[in-house]
Design a protein around this motif. Sequence first.
Motif, PDB file in Angstrom:
ATOM      1  N   ASP A  54      37.271  36.977  43.005  1.00 16.16           N
ATOM      2  CA  ASP A  54      37.372  37.072  41.551  1.00 16.16           C
ATOM      3  C   ASP A  54      36.215  37.947  41.085  1.00 16.16           C
ATOM      4  O   ASP A  54      35.054  37.599  41.295  1.00 16.16           O
ATOM      5  CB  ASP A  54      37.270  35.649  40.982  1.00 16.16           C
ATOM      6  N   ASP A  55      36.533  39.089  40.485  1.00 16.22           N
ATOM      7  CA  ASP A  55      35.497  40.001  40.007  1.00 16.22           C
ATOM      8  C   ASP A  55      34.699  39.324  38.903  1.00 16.22           C
ATOM      9  O   ASP A  55      35.258  38.912  37.889  1.00 16.22           O
ATOM     10  CB  ASP A  55      36.151  41.279  39.483  1.00 16.22           C
ATOM     11  N   ASN A  56      33.410  39.203  39.094  1.00 17.21           N
ATOM     12  CA  ASN A  56      32.551  38.521  38.126  1.00 17.21           C
ATOM     13  C   ASN A  56      32.537  39.204  36.758  1.00 17.21           C
ATOM     14  O   ASN A  56      32.400  38.543  35.742  1.00 17.21           O
ATOM     15  CB  ASN A  56      31.119  38.428  38.652  1.00 17.21           C
ATOM     16  N   MET A  57      32.710  40.499  36.752  1.00 16.13           N
ATOM     17  CA  MET A  57      32.638  41.242  35.489  1.00 16.13           C
ATOM     18  C   MET A  57      33.911  41.066  34.658  1.00 16.13           C
ATOM     19  O   MET A  57      33.852  40.799  33.472  1.00 16.13           O
ATOM     20  CB  MET A  57      32.416  42.733  35.765  1.00 16.13           C
ATOM     21  N   SER A  58      35.063  41.222  35.312  1.00 16.19           N
ATOM     22  CA  SER A  58      36.327  41.200  34.570  1.00 16.19           C
ATOM     23  C   SER A  58      37.065  39.866  34.679  1.00 16.19           C
ATOM     24  O   SER A  58      37.967  39.601  33.895  1.00 16.19           O
ATOM     25  CB  SER A  58      37.242  42.313  35.081  1.00 16.19           C
ATOM     26  N   GLY A  59      36.709  39.058  35.663  1.00 13.29           N
ATOM     27  CA  GLY A  59      37.436  37.813  35.897  1.00 13.29           C
ATOM     28  C   GLY A  59      38.767  38.036  36.590  1.00 13.29           C
ATOM     29  O   GLY A  59      39.555  37.114  36.761  1.00 13.29           O
ATOM     30  N   GLU A  60      39.021  39.265  37.009  1.00 15.43           N
ATOM     31  CA  GLU A  60      40.286  39.635  37.641  1.00 15.43           C
ATOM     32  C   GLU A  60      40.218  39.398  39.149  1.00 15.43           C
ATOM     33  O   GLU A  60      39.210  39.680  39.796  1.00 15.43           O
ATOM     34  CB  GLU A  60      40.552  41.117  37.372  1.00 15.43           C
ATOM     35  N   ARG A  81      40.137  49.074  44.678  1.00 17.48           N
ATOM     36  CA  ARG A  81      38.809  48.486  44.897  1.00 17.48           C
ATOM     37  C   ARG A  81      38.397  48.499  46.371  1.00 17.48           C
ATOM     38  O   ARG A  81      37.353  47.954  46.732  1.00 17.48           O
ATOM     39  CB  ARG A  81      38.799  47.049  44.375  1.00 17.48           C
ATOM     40  N   GLU A  84      34.545  48.698  48.705  1.00 21.95           N
ATOM     41  CA  GLU A  84      33.437  48.097  47.963  1.00 21.95           C
ATOM     42  C   GLU A  84      32.830  46.889  48.691  1.00 21.95           C
ATOM     43  O   GLU A  84      31.940  46.237  48.159  1.00 21.95           O
ATOM     44  CB  GLU A  84      33.903  47.648  46.573  1.00 21.95           C
TER      45      GLU A  84
END
Length: 102
Positions: A54-60, A81, A84
């Motif tokens: 879960d991307d911490n920035m977007s929540g996606e 992505r 990365e």
Amino acid sequence: MIRMFTPADEDAVIRIWLEASKQAHDFVEPGFWEKQELTMRREYLPQSEVWVYDDNMSGEVVGFTALHGNFVAALFVDPSRQGEGIGFQLIEKIKKTTRRSN
């Protein structure tokens, strides 16, 4: 953040699986993968222990891995992505998880 899969993650996981499968297997007709979607939803995901990134920035949700017993059944990262380190982090997580259960 890596966390356990929830039903709310299903659409994102299926999207990632489908996009990555089409890209990695461009020699296979895309319709083949699309026909497998229901099987993924009804059989493979419910039978597996699934972890999502879960991307911490977007929540996606941008990646996931699935364990079937102590075997890695799937490892997918959103094609946009890849590169990365998301796949690496997912592998490290499941290595720790399987060590605890042995």
